[in-house]
Design a protein around this motif. Structure first.
Motif, PDB file in Angstrom:
ATOM      1  N   PRO A  50       2.355  13.920   0.218  1.00 33.05           N
ATOM      2  CA  PRO A  50       1.144  13.399   0.869  1.00 33.05           C
ATOM      3  C   PRO A  50       0.219  12.721  -0.135  1.00 33.05           C
ATOM      4  O   PRO A  50       0.204  13.076  -1.323  1.00 33.05           O
ATOM      5  CB  PRO A  50       0.490  14.653   1.460  1.00 33.05           C
ATOM      6  N   TYR A  54      -4.714  14.936   1.172  1.00 37.50           N
ATOM      7  CA  TYR A  54      -4.126  15.101   2.500  1.00 37.50           C
ATOM      8  C   TYR A  54      -3.019  16.148   2.457  1.00 37.50           C
ATOM      9  O   TYR A  54      -2.414  16.420   1.420  1.00 37.50           O
ATOM     10  CB  TYR A  54      -3.562  13.773   3.017  1.00 37.50           C
ATOM     11  N   LEU A  56       0.070  17.997   5.462  1.00 34.32           N
ATOM     12  CA  LEU A  56       0.592  17.980   6.828  1.00 34.32           C
ATOM     13  C   LEU A  56      -0.282  18.834   7.742  1.00 34.32           C
ATOM     14  O   LEU A  56      -0.658  19.952   7.374  1.00 34.32           O
ATOM     15  CB  LEU A  56       2.013  18.530   6.862  1.00 34.32           C
ATOM     16  N   GLN A  77       7.699  11.262   6.332  1.00 33.18           N
ATOM     17  CA  GLN A  77       7.442  10.014   5.610  1.00 33.18           C
ATOM     18  C   GLN A  77       5.961   9.653   5.702  1.00 33.18           C
ATOM     19  O   GLN A  77       5.463   9.253   6.750  1.00 33.18           O
ATOM     20  CB  GLN A  77       8.302   8.867   6.163  1.00 33.18           C
ATOM     21  N   TRP A  78       5.269   9.814   4.562  1.00 31.54           N
ATOM     22  CA  TRP A  78       3.887   9.380   4.455  1.00 31.54           C
ATOM     23  C   TRP A  78       3.834   7.903   4.105  1.00 31.54           C
ATOM     24  O   TRP A  78       4.839   7.296   3.735  1.00 31.54           O
ATOM     25  CB  TRP A  78       3.171  10.168   3.359  1.00 31.54           C
ATOM     26  N   THR A  79       2.634   7.349   4.205  1.00 31.76           N
ATOM     27  CA  THR A  79       2.435   5.995   3.691  1.00 31.76           C
ATOM     28  C   THR A  79       2.796   5.986   2.207  1.00 31.76           C
ATOM     29  O   THR A  79       2.532   6.959   1.487  1.00 31.76           O
ATOM     30  CB  THR A  79       0.974   5.580   3.887  1.00 31.76           C
ATOM     31  N   PRO A  87      -4.190   6.463   5.643  1.00 39.08           N
ATOM     32  CA  PRO A  87      -2.926   7.199   5.555  1.00 39.08           C
ATOM     33  C   PRO A  87      -2.447   7.698   6.918  1.00 39.08           C
ATOM     34  O   PRO A  87      -3.242   8.054   7.781  1.00 39.08           O
ATOM     35  CB  PRO A  87      -3.274   8.380   4.637  1.00 39.08           C
ATOM     36  N   VAL A  89       1.361   9.747   8.683  1.00 34.56           N
ATOM     37  CA  VAL A  89       2.624  10.400   8.377  1.00 34.56           C
ATOM     38  C   VAL A  89       3.500  10.418   9.623  1.00 34.56           C
ATOM     39  O   VAL A  89       3.023  10.712  10.717  1.00 34.56           O
ATOM     40  CB  VAL A  89       2.411  11.829   7.831  1.00 34.56           C
ATOM     41  N   THR A 115       3.849  11.021  15.076  1.00 34.73           N
ATOM     42  CA  THR A 115       2.999  10.423  14.052  1.00 34.73           C
ATOM     43  C   THR A 115       1.621  11.061  14.079  1.00 34.73           C
ATOM     44  O   THR A 115       1.054  11.300  15.151  1.00 34.73           O
ATOM     45  CB  THR A 115       2.857   8.900  14.269  1.00 34.73           C
TER      46      THR A 115
END
Length: 260
Positions: A50, A54, A56, A77-79, A87, A89, A115
């Protein structure tokens, strides 16, 4: 000086592009194939990290943990590093059915995509964004899933072959109640010189039922029926509520599962 995560990300992307470009003109060597796999693995690892500040959301983390415990494949998959926008995810869970499992279905795939986005949120906060997309063996085209809870119920009902979803004790009543979302399947206790066992079972005549041997294992008895396995387990679990005095001495929970 050690490489930053952004520098590593950009270097690996460039190296991957070079390998893919060379494939267009010649057969890749075994070394190139292996290096491509290594790059993909590392890019996946970096994408799961992350951004600073940040983490999850608990709903997403719980879903991933639940899916893994049931033998499903997961992806986060994060930015990417260096991303300048807000941002977000993407979380995915799914699994393939075996040939025998898929025989009576339209496809062999469970796949859910969710998302969480930081748009209009305080720094470090995320909220679920848009629809939950789903593919299931009976509905193989992308469609909407109703809720995260429903996704968990589907995972619970369709664990991967070999996944251990029923946990075995014995553990104490207090230990059982300390496990989040634990649902009892069998427990036992001492009473009047005998060991009583109570459990749930799918009975041919009654369907899902609460059972007891009343201290005589050779004579299992039907106690009451339930409309589903989940309901039967919930009824059995209710006997073990911390505020409820039930059973005799030395009560142990012998089998349990984690509810959706």
């Amino acid at each position: 000086m050690s490489e930053t995560l952004l520098e590593e990300w950009e270097r690996l992307l460039g190296e991957r592009a070079d390998i893919r470009s060379s494939v267009r003109t010649s057969e890749p060597s075994p070394e190139a194939r292996e290096r491509h796999r290594e790059i993909q693995r590392r890019l996946t690892e970096i994408a799961a990290i992350p951004p600073d500040g940040y983490a999850l959301p608990s709903l997403a983390a719980g879903l991933l943990e639940f899916a893994k415990a049931h033998g499903w494949v997961t992806a986060v998959q994060w930015t990417p590093p260096g991303y300048g926008g807000e941002p977000f995810v993407n979380v995915e869970v799914g699994r393939k059915l075996g040939e025998a499992e898929a025989a009576n279905h339209r496809s062999d795939t469970f796949h859910f995509q969710l998302t969480w986005h930081s748009r209009d949120c305080e720094p470090g906060k995320l909220k679920k964004f848009g629809r939950i997309l789903a593919k299931t063996p009976d509905n193989p085209q992308w469609h909407d899933a109703p809720s995260v809870k429903r996704v968990r119920e589907i995972i619970h009902a369709s664990p991967a072959p070999g996944a251990v979803t029923v946990h075995k004790g014995p553990i104490t009543k207090a230990e059982f109640n300390a496990i989040p979302n634990a649902r009892a399947l069998r427990f036992s206790h001492d009473w009047m010189g005998r060991r009583y066992t109570e459990w749930i079972e799918d009975m041919p005549r009654w369907g899902w039922s609460l059972m007891s041997d009343y201290g005589k294992p050779e004579h299992p008895c039907h106690v009451s029926r339930a409309d589903s396995r989940a309901m039967a387990a919930d009824h059995l679990t209710a006997f073990l509520a911390p505020t409820r005095a039930y059973g005799g001495d030395n009560l142990t929970v012998d089998e349990w599962e984690i509810a959706p």
